[in-house]
Design an enzyme around this catalytic site. Structure first.
Site, short mmCIF file in Angstrom:
data_model
loop_
_atom_site.label_atom_id
_atom_site.label_comp_id
_atom_site.label_asym_id
_atom_site.label_seq_id
_atom_site.Cartn_x
_atom_site.Cartn_y
_atom_site.Cartn_z
N TYR A 27 0.88 -1.30 0.00
CA TYR A 27 0.06 0.07 -0.25
C TYR A 27 0.89 1.23 -0.04
O TYR A 27 0.17 2.34 -0.03
CB TYR A 27 -0.90 0.01 1.27
CG TYR A 27 -1.89 -1.35 1.47
CD1 TYR A 27 -2.97 -1.45 0.34
CD2 TYR A 27 -1.73 -2.25 2.23
CE1 TYR A 27 -3.58 -2.46 0.32
CE2 TYR A 27 -2.74 -3.19 2.28
CZ TYR A 27 -3.44 -3.44 1.08
OH TYR A 27 -4.28 -4.67 1.19
N ASN A 78 -12.42 3.16 -3.95
CA ASN A 78 -11.85 1.92 -3.48
C ASN A 78 -12.45 1.35 -2.40
O ASN A 78 -12.31 1.93 -1.23
CB ASN A 78 -10.26 2.23 -3.25
CG ASN A 78 -9.49 1.03 -2.81
OD1 ASN A 78 -9.58 0.08 -2.51
ND2 ASN A 78 -8.04 1.38 -2.63
N HIS A 104 -7.36 0.11 -6.70
CA HIS A 104 -6.77 -0.42 -5.97
C HIS A 104 -5.36 -0.18 -5.71
O HIS A 104 -4.66 0.02 -6.77
CB HIS A 104 -6.94 -1.99 -5.82
CG HIS A 104 -8.30 -2.47 -5.74
ND1 HIS A 104 -9.17 -2.47 -4.67
CD2 HIS A 104 -9.18 -2.75 -6.86
CE1 HIS A 104 -10.17 -2.75 -4.91
NE2 HIS A 104 -10.42 -3.17 -6.19
C1 DQA Z 1 -7.26 -2.55 -1.51
C2 DQA Z 1 -7.20 -4.15 -1.93
C3 DQA Z 1 -8.02 -4.81 -0.90
O1 DQA Z 1 -7.95 -6.33 -1.25
C4 DQA Z 1 -7.87 -4.80 0.49
O2 DQA Z 1 -8.95 -5.39 1.48
C5 DQA Z 1 -7.67 -3.44 0.77
C6 DQA Z 1 -7.17 -2.17 -0.06
C7 DQA Z 1 -6.17 -1.89 -2.42
O3 DQA Z 1 -6.26 -0.57 -2.42
O4 DQA Z 1 -5.12 -2.35 -2.98
O5 DQA Z 1 -7.95 -2.82 1.99
O6 DQA Z 1 -8.57 -2.29 -1.96
#
Ligand code: DQA
Length: 152
Positions: A27, A78, A104
């Site tokens: 992230y 998202n 994402h």
């Molecule tokens: C997410 C990917 C999802 O699988 C995860 O649960 C998230 C963040 C991303 O931004 O990569 O909370 O949406």
């Protein structure tokens, strides 16, 4: 593009308020506030007006989708983990009937099998994943182009 077709809601779902504390390999290191500042800059460059929303409560996310139809022209969302299983959010997105791009930060298709499923993907004009904060810029470009086509 007319000023009436440049309003975009950026919706962050569950746990996105915890950016900065989540695994940086997936992230990155930006907090949500820093990410939103970047997205505001991208939007400014592209002539779009953005508003932000984040919640950890699925019903609040659904109610925000109910509210947005007349308030904005497009959506960038998202939903975090809700992406993979929330039929309630899918139904609310369908009700909103706005052009939407799914975003994402991480490359969901290259992670656990359960993250490959998206219950909203087919309602969206595109999905952008694995590009970190720059993916939000890509998504805004896609939305700007779509809004331009719709108002042409
Ligand atoms: C997410 C990917 C999802 O699988 C995860 O649960 C998230 C963040 C991303 O931004 O990569 O909370 O949406």
């Amino acid at each position: 593009m007319s000023a009436a077709h440049n309003r975009v809601a950026v919706m962050h779902g569950v746990n996105l308020d915890q950016l900065g504390r989540r695994p940086a390999g997936h992230y990155g290191a930006l907090t949500l506030m820093q990410l939103e500042a970047r997205v505001s800059d991208f939007a400014g460059e592209l002539g779009l007006s953005v508003q932000f929303f984040q919640t950890n409560h699925e019903g609040a996310f659904v109610e925000e989708l109910h509210r947005l139809e007349d308030a904005v022209d497009g959506l960038m969302l998202n939903p975090g983990a809700w992406t993979h299983y929330s039929w309630a959010i899918r139904d609310a997105l369908e009700i909103a009937s706005l052009p939407a791009v799914e975003v994402h930060l991480s490359d969901v298709d290259a992670r656990e099998a359960w993250r490959r499923e998206s219950v909203i993907r087919d309602l969206c004009i595109a999905t952008v994943a694995g590009r970190g904060p720059d993916g939000y810029r890509d998504a805004l470009v896609l939305l700007r182009d779509e809004l331009g086509r719709m108002s042409a």
